[in-house]
Design a protein around this motif. Structure first.
Motif, PDB file in Angstrom:
ATOM      1  N   ILE A 167      -4.006  -1.210  16.610  1.00  0.00           N
ATOM      2  CA  ILE A 167      -5.207  -2.881  16.164  1.00  0.00           C
ATOM      3  C   ILE A 167      -4.659  -4.261  16.853  1.00  0.00           C
ATOM      4  CG2 ILE A 167      -6.082  -3.835  14.425  1.00  0.00           C
ATOM      5  CD1 ILE A 167      -5.882  -1.440  12.594  1.00  0.00           C
ATOM      6  N   ILE A 197      -4.361  -7.076  15.749  1.00  0.00           N
ATOM      7  CA  ILE A 197      -4.345  -7.909  13.959  1.00  0.00           C
ATOM      8  C   ILE A 197      -3.987  -9.211  14.365  1.00  0.00           C
ATOM      9  CG2 ILE A 197      -3.399  -7.397  11.574  1.00  0.00           C
ATOM     10  CD1 ILE A 197      -1.873  -4.803  12.011  1.00  0.00           C
ATOM     11  N   ILE A 226       0.452  -1.596   0.068  1.00  0.00           N
ATOM     12  CA  ILE A 226       0.046   0.026   0.301  1.00  0.00           C
ATOM     13  C   ILE A 226       1.044   0.850   0.089  1.00  0.00           C
ATOM     14  CG2 ILE A 226      -1.733  -1.544   1.069  1.00  0.00           C
ATOM     15  CD1 ILE A 226      -1.566   0.134   3.476  1.00  0.00           C
ATOM     16  N   CYS A 228      -7.249   1.700  10.413  1.00  0.00           N
ATOM     17  CA  CYS A 228      -5.843   1.757  10.483  1.00  0.00           C
ATOM     18  C   CYS A 228      -5.800   2.126   9.415  1.00  0.00           C
ATOM     19  CB  CYS A 228      -6.270  -0.061   9.095  1.00  0.00           C
ATOM     20  SG  CYS A 228      -5.211   0.722   7.902  1.00  0.00           S
ATOM     21  N   ILE A 229      -4.635   3.486   9.241  1.00  0.00           N
ATOM     22  CA  ILE A 229      -4.669   4.429   8.614  1.00  0.00           C
ATOM     23  C   ILE A 229      -2.873   3.758   7.448  1.00  0.00           C
ATOM     24  CG2 ILE A 229      -4.446   6.028  10.373  1.00  0.00           C
ATOM     25  CD1 ILE A 229      -1.443   5.972  10.625  1.00  0.00           C
ATOM     26  N   ARG A 230      -3.623   3.272   6.941  1.00  0.00           N
ATOM     27  CA  ARG A 230      -2.332   2.706   6.111  1.00  0.00           C
ATOM     28  C   ARG A 230      -1.171   2.794   6.359  1.00  0.00           C
ATOM     29  NH1 ARG A 230      -6.844   0.205   6.075  1.00  0.00           N
ATOM     30  NH2 ARG A 230      -8.372   0.465   3.977  1.00  0.00           N
ATOM     31  N   CYS A 231      -0.145   2.878   6.959  1.00  0.00           N
ATOM     32  CA  CYS A 231       1.257   2.901   7.063  1.00  0.00           C
ATOM     33  C   CYS A 231       1.978   1.939   6.599  1.00  0.00           C
ATOM     34  CB  CYS A 231       1.652   3.350   8.271  1.00  0.00           C
ATOM     35  SG  CYS A 231       1.701   1.692   9.597  1.00  0.00           S
ATOM     36  N   GLY A 232       1.113   0.883   6.646  1.00  0.00           N
ATOM     37  CA  GLY A 232       2.026  -0.725   5.482  1.00  0.00           C
ATOM     38  C   GLY A 232       3.177  -0.927   6.653  1.00  0.00           C
ATOM     39  N   ALA A 233       3.218  -0.441   7.756  1.00  0.00           N
ATOM     40  CA  ALA A 233       3.791  -1.555   8.964  1.00  0.00           C
ATOM     41  C   ALA A 233       4.010  -3.078   9.179  1.00  0.00           C
ATOM     42  CB  ALA A 233       4.051  -0.416  10.239  1.00  0.00           C
ATOM     43  N   CYS A 234       2.947  -3.191   9.273  1.00  0.00           N
ATOM     44  CA  CYS A 234       1.880  -5.190   9.163  1.00  0.00           C
ATOM     45  C   CYS A 234       2.786  -5.762   8.428  1.00  0.00           C
ATOM     46  CB  CYS A 234       1.080  -4.528   9.752  1.00  0.00           C
ATOM     47  SG  CYS A 234      -0.705  -4.436   8.474  1.00  0.00           S
ATOM     48  N   CYS A 289       1.913  -1.494  14.606  1.00  0.00           N
ATOM     49  CA  CYS A 289       0.857  -0.883  14.417  1.00  0.00           C
ATOM     50  C   CYS A 289       0.937  -0.047  14.824  1.00  0.00           C
ATOM     51  CB  CYS A 289      -1.198  -1.385  14.395  1.00  0.00           C
ATOM     52  SG  CYS A 289      -1.772  -0.921  14.149  1.00  0.00           S
ATOM     53  N   PRO A 290       0.957   1.954  14.396  1.00  0.00           N
ATOM     54  CA  PRO A 290       0.620   3.206  14.834  1.00  0.00           C
ATOM     55  C   PRO A 290      -0.319   3.407  15.386  1.00  0.00           C
ATOM     56  CG  PRO A 290       0.351   3.041  13.188  1.00  0.00           C
ATOM     57  CD  PRO A 290       0.603   1.412  12.727  1.00  0.00           C
ATOM     58  N   VAL A 291      -1.423   2.869  15.421  1.00  0.00           N
ATOM     59  CA  VAL A 291      -3.294   2.747  16.106  1.00  0.00           C
ATOM     60  C   VAL A 291      -3.826   1.656  16.700  1.00  0.00           C
ATOM     61  CG1 VAL A 291      -4.384   4.278  14.287  1.00  0.00           C
ATOM     62  CG2 VAL A 291      -4.056   2.382  13.932  1.00  0.00           C
ATOM     63  N   ILE A 294      -3.586  -6.537   8.006  1.00  0.00           N
ATOM     64  CA  ILE A 294      -4.568  -6.474   7.836  1.00  0.00           C
ATOM     65  C   ILE A 294      -5.757  -6.005   6.780  1.00  0.00           C
ATOM     66  CG2 ILE A 294      -3.166  -3.718   6.741  1.00  0.00           C
ATOM     67  CD1 ILE A 294      -6.388  -4.021   9.299  1.00  0.00           C
TER      68      ILE A 294
END
Ligand code: SF4
Length: 455
Positions: free
Chosen positions: A364, A366, A146, A301-307, A360-362, A330
């Motif tokens: 979640i 997961i 993403i 999800c803020i779509r950072c791609g870290a996961c 995950c910065p928020v 995610i």
């Protein structure tokens, strides 16, 4: 094809898998270094998670507040319940302006709605202006990540692609040369565009404005040059107040690429004079996910791609093996909610190690949601008879200590003398990439008893 079948295709090129794995781990390491430099990183994550939980509990109110404020600012707001409606709305706006050439900056929502093929069918040229997106567009492939949509492509492959489509000279994958050529090619598209489409990272209810984050400035370039700007957002992109941007912008870039801030965090509040600005707010299955209590927080999800960067399965199977707009951990929670039959293998494409939840910065949960999806899928879908029988037998053995001990003895004996082909053959997928450990003489129980006996 299931995730594992698609992953097997990606795994044929061992060198590429190793390189893909290392490249993403490098990004993960950059994220760690960057996050550790921020005092109170965990507090920021808690705050972000709390803000998002509040948004999801009051989504209807915040959306209405956002709509009213955006309209006050002169932005035209549209609502779409699904992908088809979204595409029709965008097309209607473009048709009204007789727009035939459109530049688009990265938007996973428009990927999800398959906007490009829809508009192309209507005779409209759509050019993705993010470099990675343009690369996959030229290759006629979907993005595999993403944030890094062309991470599965080597620079040599990009070189060949540019020679074929942009008429560049062979450069042995020289990134500087290739980037300059892409810039020239895209500049021309920007100048001739009739309209610009962007995604939305954060839509602020309090102001009716929205923020788009890019590293290349392509969202600004497109929207400032074209007469019409259409921003497409999922209903979950809302944040209550402008001050909350300070939380999310600090988390997003660091979690994503390890940068302290995205190169361009562009704030759009109203159209310039003589221009039009539209926002299309899309549901497309999100309210259904909202109603699933166990999976609701996946909408944070803020779509950072870290996961994705941290996931050992994603790094070694590639984004395309997920066959979904959002791949990785995610995506494996969001996709079964959209089409459980098609994406039933995704929640199983995980070691459940929890690394995704840790980065995950928020915040979640997961890996817990992946586990929960497995239970839903097993209950609601037919499982292969062999798998069902094996699990039934395993359950029966594990429930009976004497039987378990007897089976352990038998299996240890068999493994010592069983011919190798029973484990390492085409018929046994388990043995394809694994080595059995050396078989010990006794089990833990015997070892423990001996230990007690010998003091
Ligand atoms: S789930 Fe979390 S880590 Fe994964 S992309 Fe979304 S915000 Fe980033």
């Amino acid at each position: 094809m299931s995730h594992s079948e698609k992953a097997a295709i990606f795994n044929k090129d061992e060198a590429k898998v190793n390189w893909h794995d290392k490249a993403l781990w490098f990004v993960r390491e950059k994220r760690d270094t960057s996050a550790h430099k921020v005092k109170g990183w965990e507090e920021l994550r808690n705050l972000a998670s709390g803000i998002k939980a509040n948004v999801l509990s009051n989504l209807d109110n915040y959306l209405i507040e956002f709509e009213a404020n955006a309209q006050k600012n002169g932005i035209k707001v549209h609502w779409a319940s699904n992908a088809e409606e979204h595409n029709k709305i965008v097309h209607k706006i473009l048709a009204k302006h007789k727009a035939k050439k459109v530049v688009k900056s990265k938007s996973m929502l428009t990927e999800e709605c398959h906007l490009n093929p829809y508009l192309e069918n209507e005779g409209i040229e759509v050019i993705d202006t993010d470099l990675g997106e343009r690369i996959v567009q030229l290759a006629k492939e979907p993005p595999s990540h993403i944030v890094l949509p062309a991470i599965h492509k080597t620079k040599e492959e990009v070189d060949e692609l540019f020679q074929e489509h942009l008429g560049t000279t062979p450069s042995n994958g020289n990134p500087e040369y290739l980037t300059n050529e892409a810039r020239k090619h895209l500049r021309d598209k920007f100048l001739k565009a009739d309209a610009a489409i962007t995604g939305v990272n954060f839509a602020v209810a309090e102001t009716g404005g929205f923020v788009v984050c890019t590293n290349e400035g392509n969202a600004d370039m497109g929207s400032h040059l074209a007469k019409v700007h259409i921003a497409c957002m999922g209903i979950e992109k809302i944040i209550p107040k402008e001050e909350h941007l300070g939380v999310f912008l600090r988390l997003l870039a660091r979690s994503s690429t390890g940068q302290p801030i995205t190169t361009y965090s562009s704030h759009f509040n109203k159209p310039a004079e003589g221009r039009e600005m539209h926002i299309v707010i899309v549901d497309n299955g999100r309210t259904e996910q909202l109603s699933r209590e166990e999976f609701r927080s996946s909408l944070s999800c803020i779509r950072c791609g870290a996961c994705m960067n941290t996931c050992p399965i994603y790094r070694r199977s590639g984004g395309h093996s997920y066959d979904a707009t959002i791949p990785g951990p995610i995506g494996s929670i969001l996709s079964p909610g959209m089409d459980m039959k098609k994406h039933s293998s995704l929640p199983f494409a995980s070691t459940l190690c929890g690394s995704c939840s840790n980065v995950c910065p928020v915040k979640i949960n997961i890996h817990e949601q992946l586990y929960a999806w497995r239970q839903v899928i097993v209950k609601e879908q037919k499982q292969p008879i062999i798998k069902k029988s094996i699990l039934k037998i395993t359950g029966a053995v594990l429930a009976r200590p004497t039987l378990y001990s007897f089976m352990g003895k038998s299996v240890r004996f068999m493994l010592k003398y069983a011919p190798k082909f029973m484990i390492y053959s085409k018929l046994n997928a388990w043995g394809k990439a694994r080595d059995l450990p050396e078989v010990k003489n006794g089990n833990f129980d015997q070892w423990y008893k001996n230990r007690e006996k010998n003091g």
